[in-house]
Design a protein around this motif. Sequence first.
Motif, mmCIF file in Angstrom:
data_model
loop_
_atom_site.group_PDB
_atom_site.id
_atom_site.type_symbol
_atom_site.label_atom_id
_atom_site.label_comp_id
_atom_site.label_asym_id
_atom_site.label_seq_id
_atom_site.Cartn_x
_atom_site.Cartn_y
_atom_site.Cartn_z
ATOM 1 N N PHE A 48 26.782 1.935 25.558
ATOM 2 C CA PHE A 48 26.392 2.157 26.949
ATOM 3 C C PHE A 48 25.023 1.507 27.151
ATOM 4 O O PHE A 48 24.112 1.723 26.358
ATOM 5 C CB PHE A 48 26.313 3.661 27.233
ATOM 6 C CG PHE A 48 26.272 4.007 28.690
ATOM 7 C CD1 PHE A 48 27.407 4.440 29.342
ATOM 8 C CD2 PHE A 48 25.092 3.921 29.413
ATOM 9 C CE1 PHE A 48 27.377 4.769 30.679
ATOM 10 C CE2 PHE A 48 25.043 4.250 30.749
ATOM 11 C CZ PHE A 48 26.187 4.673 31.391
ATOM 12 N N THR A 64 41.026 2.578 29.587
ATOM 13 C CA THR A 64 39.950 3.468 30.000
ATOM 14 C C THR A 64 39.412 4.169 28.764
ATOM 15 O O THR A 64 40.173 4.736 27.981
ATOM 16 C CB THR A 64 40.444 4.509 31.018
ATOM 17 O OG1 THR A 64 40.926 3.822 32.181
ATOM 18 C CG2 THR A 64 39.337 5.467 31.424
ATOM 19 N N TYR A 80 34.408 4.450 30.888
ATOM 20 C CA TYR A 80 34.382 3.001 30.985
ATOM 21 C C TYR A 80 35.744 2.579 31.508
ATOM 22 O O TYR A 80 36.775 2.844 30.879
ATOM 23 C CB TYR A 80 34.123 2.387 29.609
ATOM 24 C CG TYR A 80 34.099 0.889 29.580
ATOM 25 C CD1 TYR A 80 32.948 0.193 29.933
ATOM 26 C CD2 TYR A 80 35.210 0.167 29.177
ATOM 27 C CE1 TYR A 80 32.916 -1.195 29.885
ATOM 28 C CE2 TYR A 80 35.184 -1.214 29.125
ATOM 29 C CZ TYR A 80 34.039 -1.890 29.481
ATOM 30 O OH TYR A 80 34.005 -3.255 29.436
ATOM 31 N N LYS A 84 33.502 -1.555 33.649
ATOM 32 C CA LYS A 84 32.265 -0.952 34.137
ATOM 33 C C LYS A 84 32.075 0.449 33.556
ATOM 34 O O LYS A 84 33.045 1.183 33.364
ATOM 35 C CB LYS A 84 32.279 -0.855 35.660
ATOM 36 C CG LYS A 84 32.278 -2.194 36.344
ATOM 37 C CD LYS A 84 32.236 -2.026 37.835
ATOM 38 C CE LYS A 84 32.273 -3.393 38.505
ATOM 39 N NZ LYS A 84 32.287 -3.274 39.957
ATOM 40 N N PHE A 85 30.806 0.804 33.320
ATOM 41 C CA PHE A 85 30.447 2.140 32.861
ATOM 42 C C PHE A 85 30.154 3.033 34.061
ATOM 43 O O PHE A 85 29.538 2.590 35.032
ATOM 44 C CB PHE A 85 29.188 2.098 31.983
ATOM 45 C CG PHE A 85 29.427 1.556 30.611
ATOM 46 C CD1 PHE A 85 29.853 2.400 29.586
ATOM 47 C CD2 PHE A 85 29.210 0.224 30.335
ATOM 48 C CE1 PHE A 85 30.054 1.903 28.313
ATOM 49 C CE2 PHE A 85 29.407 -0.278 29.058
ATOM 50 C CZ PHE A 85 29.834 0.568 28.048
#
Length: 132
Positions: A48, A64, A80, A84-85
């Motif tokens: 992250f 995911t 995630y 994208k986080f």
Amino acid sequence: FARKTQATAISDTGVVVGTYALQNSAPDPDQTTHGFLLLNGRWQDFAFPNRLDTYITDINASGTIVGLLDDGSPNYTFIYKSGKFYYPVFVYPNGSKQSTHAEVIGVNGYGEISAFIQTSKGWEPYVGTCSF
């Protein structure tokens, strides 16, 4: 280059995820932890952004990934999705929301998550969806 490597989940598509401790990594050479993905024999580091420790707890067939963060922040967990986080926001049946003091531990093929959320009663289980 890694120690304490632990696989934590495998998706229905064969992607293995887990965590490992980095060796000789700043700022904490003995404790920094990242996640990893293993797909078709290829290892990929997973961390992250701007957080010290990333622990992957699960992955579903659509890719995911959910996991935990550990560096003193009240945002303990992440999702995630689609590259994208996100910090998830948990919505309770009464409409109230909580975005901190939670730990997502699983995700299924429908995108539903399982988690533990810290409340005034202690750590309680949560199953459902969340917003970002």
